[in-house]
Write a protein that holds these residues in place. Structure first.
Motif, short mmCIF file in Angstrom:
data_model
loop_
_atom_site.label_atom_id
_atom_site.label_comp_id
_atom_site.label_asym_id
_atom_site.label_seq_id
_atom_site.Cartn_x
_atom_site.Cartn_y
_atom_site.Cartn_z
N PRO A 40 -5.21 -6.94 -13.52
CA PRO A 40 -4.96 -6.75 -12.33
C PRO A 40 -5.57 -7.60 -11.42
CG PRO A 40 -6.91 -5.69 -13.17
CD PRO A 40 -6.31 -6.38 -14.14
N VAL A 41 -5.38 -7.52 -10.20
CA VAL A 41 -5.70 -8.43 -9.12
C VAL A 41 -7.38 -8.42 -9.08
CG1 VAL A 41 -5.78 -9.20 -6.54
CG2 VAL A 41 -3.66 -8.35 -7.79
N SER A 42 -7.96 -9.66 -9.19
CA SER A 42 -9.58 -9.56 -8.94
C SER A 42 -9.79 -9.81 -7.32
CB SER A 42 -10.03 -10.76 -9.62
OG SER A 42 -9.51 -11.87 -9.14
N GLY A 71 -11.16 12.81 -4.26
CA GLY A 71 -10.14 13.62 -3.93
C GLY A 71 -8.60 12.62 -3.79
N GLN A 72 -8.35 13.00 -2.46
CA GLN A 72 -7.13 12.29 -2.22
C GLN A 72 -7.41 10.81 -1.88
OE1 GLN A 72 -5.34 14.62 0.73
NE2 GLN A 72 -4.90 16.40 -0.40
N GLY A 73 -8.42 10.14 -1.86
CA GLY A 73 -8.89 8.93 -1.41
C GLY A 73 -9.11 8.08 -2.55
N GLY A 74 -8.89 6.78 -2.06
CA GLY A 74 -8.81 5.58 -3.05
C GLY A 74 -8.34 4.47 -2.67
N LEU A 75 -7.49 3.75 -3.50
CA LEU A 75 -6.79 2.32 -2.94
C LEU A 75 -5.66 3.09 -2.50
CD1 LEU A 75 -6.73 -0.61 -2.47
CD2 LEU A 75 -5.94 -0.69 -5.01
N LEU A 76 -5.35 2.63 -1.18
CA LEU A 76 -4.16 3.23 -0.32
C LEU A 76 -3.30 2.15 0.03
CD1 LEU A 76 -6.36 5.85 1.85
CD2 LEU A 76 -5.23 6.25 -0.44
N GLY A 77 -2.96 2.23 1.16
CA GLY A 77 -1.68 1.10 1.94
C GLY A 77 -2.15 -0.16 1.60
N LEU A 78 -0.87 -0.91 1.66
CA LEU A 78 -1.00 -2.30 1.68
C LEU A 78 0.03 -2.92 2.66
CD1 LEU A 78 -0.49 -3.05 -2.25
CD2 LEU A 78 -2.66 -2.93 -1.03
N ARG A 131 -4.28 4.56 -6.91
CA ARG A 131 -5.24 5.28 -6.25
C ARG A 131 -6.69 5.07 -6.92
NH1 ARG A 131 -4.28 11.48 -5.63
NH2 ARG A 131 -5.85 11.38 -7.43
N SER A 132 -6.71 4.85 -8.13
CA SER A 132 -8.11 4.58 -8.74
C SER A 132 -8.78 3.50 -8.43
CB SER A 132 -7.82 4.65 -10.30
OG SER A 132 -6.98 3.59 -10.67
N GLY A 133 -8.08 2.59 -7.59
CA GLY A 133 -8.87 1.54 -7.22
C GLY A 133 -8.55 0.12 -8.04
N THR A 134 -7.39 0.11 -8.54
CA THR A 134 -6.78 -1.24 -9.24
C THR A 134 -5.31 -1.65 -8.39
OG1 THR A 134 -7.34 -0.29 -11.53
CG2 THR A 134 -5.85 -2.02 -11.54
#
Length: 373
Positions: free
Chosen positions: A76-78, A87-94, A60-63
């Motif tokens: 991590p992936v570049s 809040g609950q948002g960030g890096l989510l589904g793939l 979720r932090s964006g990694t």
């Protein structure tokens, strides 16, 4: 309407069962063990299984993390853009494009920032050897807003190649009934972000043309039914009223006009209605809430008795719900791994035929489910 709740057993059968469970290795429940395959993940949210065996995990932090040959790689992936952890948002589904083996398109849902605040975005990039290139933002939900809750964020492709994205109401519940807002809806796009000409509200004045269905609260589950090809979702209710729904073009799922939940702390939501003409009923709902996140239909051969069952992860209740269906009708529920490994954020069937789950913890892990019977 069905609302499965935890079964209770009594007398000598309960005592005998407890003794047997205490003799089995931890963690285990209902004949299923969860084998940790990777740890060291920080609040993982979604996963994608690549054809070459690599696994991608969003944090979720964006990694975006890589699991290669069963090992979590340090790098991590570049190539990702700035991800807003809000809040609950960030890096989510793939999700992988149906032709990923040929075109390498990886689809990503994430929280982005712009004029007016934050919203859920859908983008894609070509993934290969730990890097994303050709990054394209396909969609940004509008209007943007400041609340930190209810971003949705699951992605699925249907058999015709359309891509669907689930969106939460962003904590502004009346938006879910407003077709001029993307909040609380499922959107449907061509794989390159174009709006399909047959979307249900394309010709409705003032409506967002990307909307496929609306009246949702916060969908963190989405899966394609293996027989019908229909898109199924599940969403968080307020206090009770978590739902499993079958998505229909132009359908209204009622939030916040109808719900089987109640306000936090008690009391009816709105008029307290559970049904209204022109609004859909769920396949099933949970009361009290389990907080569903991640869902999959099982089609493999590792657990033959479970073929065709629906599996839903749960955050609050820390379990996997195995739902037996008769067509589109709820039959029964069995609760697996309850309080055994932590909050379940995602569940998917991998190419090897096993179910895998992600635990939503600061030190989260990837687990493989194995049947002991």
């Amino acid at each position: 309407m069905y609302h499965p709740e935890q079964r209770l057993f009594g007398g000598w059968l309960l005592a005998f069962t407890l003794v047997l469970l205490l003799m089995l290795p931890f963690p285990v429940a209902a004949g299923v063990s969860a084998v940790k395959t990777v740890d060291g993940l920080k609040q993982p949210w979604g996963m994608a299984f690549l054809p070459d065996g690599e696994i991608l995990i969003s944090e979720r932090s964006g990694t975006l993390r890589r699991i290669h040959n069963g090992k979590l790689l340090a790098a991590p992936v570049s190539g990702l853009p700035a991800i807003e952890e809000h809040g609950q948002g960030g890096l989510l589904g793939l999700a992988l494009h149906p032709q990923f083996a040929k075109n390498h398109w990886l689809y990503v849902a994430y929280a982005g920032k712009g004029k007016g605040g934050y919203s859920t975005h859908l983008a894609r990039g070509q993934y290969q050897d730990g890097a994303l290139t050709q990054w394209q933002v396909l969609f940004e939900a509008t209007p943007k807003s400041d609340p930190g809750q209810h971003f949705g964020g699951r992605i699925v492709f249907d058999r015709a190649g359309y891509v669907y994205l689930s969106l939460g109401d962003r904590g502004e519940r009346d938006s879910a009934q407003d077709l001029s807002s993307h909040a609380g809806s499922v959107i449907r796009l061509h794989d390159d972000g174009r709006i399909p000409a047959d979307n249900p509200f394309v010709n409705t004045p003032g409506a967002k043309p990307e909307i496929y269905s609306y009246g949702h609260r916060n969908m963190q589950c989405m899966a394609l039914h293996p027989v019908s090809g229909q898109v199924w979702t599940c969403e968080h209710g307020p206090q009770g009223g978590d739902e499993v729904n079958i998505e229909g073009a132009g359908a209204n799922y009622g939030w916040p006009v109808i719900t089987y939940g109640e306000e936090y702390g008690g009391g009816a939501v709105g008029k307290g209605a559970t049904q209204q003409e022109g609004m859909e009923q769920p396949v099933l709902y949970w009361k009290p809430s389990i907080a569903p996140s991640g869902m999959a239909f099982y089609t493999g051969d590792k657990y033959p008795a479970w073929r065709g069952n629906l599996f839903v992860g749960a955050l609050k209740s820390e379990l996997v719900s195995r739902v037996t269906l008769d067509g589109n009708r709820y039959v029964s529920e069995e609760r697996l791994l309850e309080n055994a490994i932590g909050r379940i954020r995602d569940i998917q069937q991998a190419p090897d035929g096993y179910l895998y789950v992600l635990t939503d913890e600061d030190e989260g892990g990837l687990y493989r489910l194995e049947a002991s019977d």
